[in-house]
Design a protein around this motif. Structure first.
Motif, PDB file in Angstrom:
ATOM      1  N   PRO A  43      36.654  52.885  41.428  1.00  0.00           N
ATOM      2  CA  PRO A  43      37.576  51.975  42.125  1.00  0.00           C
ATOM      3  C   PRO A  43      36.804  50.787  42.695  1.00  0.00           C
ATOM      4  N   TYR A  44      37.418  49.611  42.652  1.00  0.00           N
ATOM      5  CA  TYR A  44      36.740  48.412  43.138  1.00  0.00           C
ATOM      6  C   TYR A  44      37.783  47.364  43.513  1.00  0.00           C
ATOM      7  N   SER A  45      37.363  46.353  44.247  1.00  0.00           N
ATOM      8  CA  SER A  45      38.297  45.335  44.738  1.00  0.00           C
ATOM      9  C   SER A  45      38.721  44.351  43.651  1.00  0.00           C
ATOM     10  N   LYS A  46      37.927  44.257  42.567  1.00  0.00           N
ATOM     11  CA  LYS A  46      38.257  43.375  41.456  1.00  0.00           C
ATOM     12  C   LYS A  46      37.704  43.985  40.169  1.00  0.00           C
ATOM     13  N   GLU A  48      35.397  44.395  37.242  1.00  0.00           N
ATOM     14  CA  GLU A  48      34.033  44.012  36.913  1.00  0.00           C
ATOM     15  C   GLU A  48      33.488  44.928  35.833  1.00  0.00           C
ATOM     16  N   ASN A  78      45.209  49.577  39.516  1.00  0.00           N
ATOM     17  CA  ASN A  78      44.340  48.795  40.387  1.00  0.00           C
ATOM     18  C   ASN A  78      43.046  48.405  39.671  1.00  0.00           C
ATOM     19  N   PRO A  79      42.367  47.378  40.144  1.00  0.00           N
ATOM     20  CA  PRO A  79      41.099  46.979  39.522  1.00  0.00           C
ATOM     21  C   PRO A  79      40.061  48.100  39.580  1.00  0.00           C
ATOM     22  N   LYS A  81      35.665  48.999  38.600  1.00  0.00           N
ATOM     23  CA  LYS A  81      34.350  48.570  38.131  1.00  0.00           C
ATOM     24  C   LYS A  81      33.980  49.473  36.957  1.00  0.00           C
TER      25      LYS A  81
END
Length: 268
Positions: A43-46, A48, A78-79, A81
């Protein structure tokens, strides 16, 4: 969450004709082998992508990112990584990029509990690349069309040893197809594969070898060496440049390192 993305070899590859859309109709047999990339999602905020052990650019053309965006169109996800550890060589005809893409689809399906059934997942995979649907089933398959029309085939090589040699030659798919001459095959691969493996070398061919051996003699030399060292069957895989040999045992193969990187995968 991570997944080991395995490679494949092609046993026989016939380029039948060029299609109006610019692609080619082919027939081949895909067989999975244990050379692995590793794909991990977190899981990550954007969104990548980080690639390890390779100078591949982590840009929008990467199939792992394309796999995420493909599912993002149809599902509220959701975004993440994505970590990609490369071990399958690039430009080798071993399907590493396709395997990474399909593994990403499977990881996202499991991680977000999307409950996408296998047939639908293969349709998503087909939008990413011709080899991609194979890696969803990930077992011996006869492939037609551009490589996305798959049917099961009874092939078990578990009694043998498979060796893959990758010379320091990169062949793009576009380069391989630019010099190939489509033709109607004389042999039905589905019947040829039923012959004793000792007879395969007389009947099962890879059409890309004709032009690529002329341009890159080293690849043809590797195939000849594999037979010299006792291979029962040897062939270039896909559009090259890797060459595989099927052996009864692995004794006396140390000198293959002179020709490129050597892999000793087992069957899946």
């Amino acid at each position: 969450m991570l997944k080991f993305a395995n490679a494949k070899i092609n046993i026989g590859l016939h380029i039948r004709k060029k299609r109006p859309d610019g692609y080619h109709d082919l027939e081949t047999i895909f067989y999975p082998v244990k050379i692995y990339d590793v794909v991990e999602i977190l899981p990550y905020s954007k969104l990548e992508l980080h690639i390890w052990n390779s100078d591949l650019p982590a840009d929008t053309d990467n199939l792992c990112l394309k796999a995420f965006r493909l599912l993002e169109k149809d599902f509220d996800i959701n975004p993440v990584k994505i970590h990609l550890l490369k071990n399958i060589p690039i430009g080798a005809g071993l399907g590493g990029g396709s395997s990474d893409a399909s593994s990403t689809l499977e990881l996202l399906n499991d991680y977000f509990e999307l409950k996408i059934e296998k047939d639908r997942l293969k349709k998503y995979a087909a939008q990413l690349g011709a080899d991609c649907p194979f890696f969803i089933d990930n077992k011996a398959m006869y492939a037609e069309g551009i490589g996305t029309e798959l049917s099961e085939i009874n092939l078990d090589l578990s009694a043998y040893k498979i060796v893959v040699v990758k010379p320091d030659i990169h062949i793009s798919t576009a380069e391989a197809y630019s010099n190939v001459s489509p033709m109607i095959p004389e042999v039905d691969l589905r019947k040829a594969i039923e012959l004793p493996i000792q007879e395969w070398k007389f009947h099962i061919k890879n059409d890309f070898e004709i032009s690529l051996f002329e341009k890159y003699p080293l690849i043809g030399d590797i195939k000849a060496k594999l037979y010299e060292y006792g291979a029962i069957y040897a062939s270039m895989s896909g559009s090259g440049s890797s060459v595989f040999g099927i052996f009864n045992d692995l004794e006396g193969l140390e000198e293959l390192n002179k020709y490129g990187k050597v892999y000793f995968p087992a069957e899946l």
